[in-house]
Design a protein around this motif. Structure first.
Motif, short mmCIF file in Angstrom:
data_model
loop_
_atom_site.label_atom_id
_atom_site.label_comp_id
_atom_site.label_asym_id
_atom_site.label_seq_id
_atom_site.Cartn_x
_atom_site.Cartn_y
_atom_site.Cartn_z
N ILE A 134 -30.47 6.62 -12.83
CA ILE A 134 -29.55 5.63 -13.40
C ILE A 134 -29.11 6.06 -14.80
O ILE A 134 -27.94 6.37 -15.02
N TYR A 191 -33.62 4.40 -9.61
CA TYR A 191 -33.66 3.35 -8.59
C TYR A 191 -34.57 3.82 -7.47
O TYR A 191 -34.39 4.91 -6.93
N TYR A 231 -37.20 -0.58 -9.80
CA TYR A 231 -36.80 0.43 -10.77
C TYR A 231 -38.02 1.17 -11.31
O TYR A 231 -39.06 0.56 -11.58
N LEU A 265 -29.45 -4.21 -14.86
CA LEU A 265 -30.11 -3.78 -13.64
C LEU A 265 -30.84 -4.98 -13.03
O LEU A 265 -32.02 -5.22 -13.29
N VAL A 301 -25.06 -1.92 -8.15
CA VAL A 301 -25.98 -0.84 -8.51
C VAL A 301 -25.88 0.34 -7.54
O VAL A 301 -25.87 1.51 -7.97
N GLY A 346 -24.59 3.96 -8.46
CA GLY A 346 -25.48 5.09 -8.25
C GLY A 346 -24.77 6.26 -7.59
O GLY A 346 -25.02 7.42 -7.92
N PHE A 382 -23.18 3.47 -15.17
CA PHE A 382 -23.88 2.20 -15.32
C PHE A 382 -23.58 1.50 -16.64
O PHE A 382 -24.03 0.37 -16.85
#
Length: 309
Positions: A63, A69, A78, A259, A268, A272, A283
């Motif tokens: 990330i 992740y 996470y 997150l 997310v 990614g 992100f």
């Protein structure tokens, strides 16, 4: 076919046909009613009785900085690498524990090097895998002080419109309060109490090195109503005030990276893919947390008004 957890993760109810398995007809009927109620009113907690994405494997991906992740496609976990081992945030569903352990290894960390498991809140979709992951890694578990009893009994707190969905109980090594910190090696995370969704719902924050400036990362605990009884909740009488304080507090936080426990809230998985394609800022979005908070406030007010009718 989708399935619905009953009072223990190992007991499942299939819909349709009519429910079967152990228990009296009335208890099974109540479970069906609970499933339908939460499917209609709380898509972020159960959706349509365990969305397939919740257990669908997802390859781990980086990330930003030390954060990767390691969850499923539909529920987040996470991993944070530090100079003294790793920190895991959430364990997701019990049936995902093995996948998460493998993802940790694929991310370059030996499971036994995970030293801390931080829990956002005591609901089965985020905490049910923690017990197995604690056994697999030997990590210490840290959670909001007001969720400790729920985690150690495997019984979620409060009253809901879908009944009780229990999960494997887990010993909590440290109950944490608002503003307290957790440090491993040179990495520190701060706990921010955001009760409402559960009494011990905890948002975790940290700062990671980056250029041209460090980045603030927020792992927000949910502030969705998701089937919680807001009025007449004898088990959690201050739930409305807690929600309001938590939504207001989240609005004061600065987040370059958000997150959440449910990855779709911040795209997310899509971000990614962009990150893996070479977009190192995929992100970074300082506008995201204010948008999430604004939507949560509108949704909370609507749910409160609906329950008051």
């Amino acid at each position: 076919m989708q399935t619905l957890p009953l009072t223990a993760p190992s007991v499942r109810l299939r819909l349709p046909p009519p429910p079967g398995g152990g228990g009296s007809l009335s208890s099974r009927a109540r479970s069906v009613i609970g499933a339908l109620a939460i499917a209609a009113s709380a898509p972020l907690l159960l959706g349509a009785a365990d969305p397939p994405a919740w257990t669908r494997p997802q390859a781990p991906f980086p990330i930003a900085g030390p954060i990767s992740y390691v969850g499923s496609e539909g529920i987040a976990a996470y991993l944070i690498k530090t100079s003294a081992g790793a920190i895991l945030i959430d364990g997701t569903l019990a049936q995902n524990a093995g996948m998460i352990e493998r993802n940790i290894a694929k991310a370059g960390v030996r499971p036994r090097d995970v030293k801390l498991i931080l829990v956002t809140h005591a609901h089965f979709d985020h905490a049910a895998g923690v017990a197995a992951l604690k056994r697999a890694t030997g990590a210490r578990v840290v959670a909001g002080i007001r969720d400790v009893r729920a985690l150690e009994t495997g019984t979620p707190p409060g009253e809901t419109n879908y009944g009780v969905i229990r999960f494997p109980k887990v010993h909590v090594d440290r109950g944490i309060r608002d503003g307290e910190t957790v440090t491993l090696g040179t990495t520190t995370l701060t706990a921010r109490a955001t009760p409402g969704h559960t009494p011990g719902c905890t948002t975790w924050t940290m700062r990671i090195p980056a250029k041209p400036r460090p980045l603030d990362v927020v792992f927000p605990c949910s502030v969705s109503v998701a089937g919680n009884r807001l009025l007449g909740n004898r088990a959690y009488p201050c739930i409305v005030a807690d929600y309001r304080r938590s939504i207001a507090m989240l609005g004061t936080l600065h987040a370059d990276i958000v997150l959440p426990s449910h990855p779709e809230l911040a795209d997310v998985i899509a971000r990614g893919k962009r990150r893996q394609a070479g977009d190192t800022t995929a992100f970074v979005d300082p506008t995201l947390l204010p948008k999430i908070v604004a939507k949560a406030k509108v949704a909370f007010d609507a749910d409160l008004a609906k329950q008051a009718r």
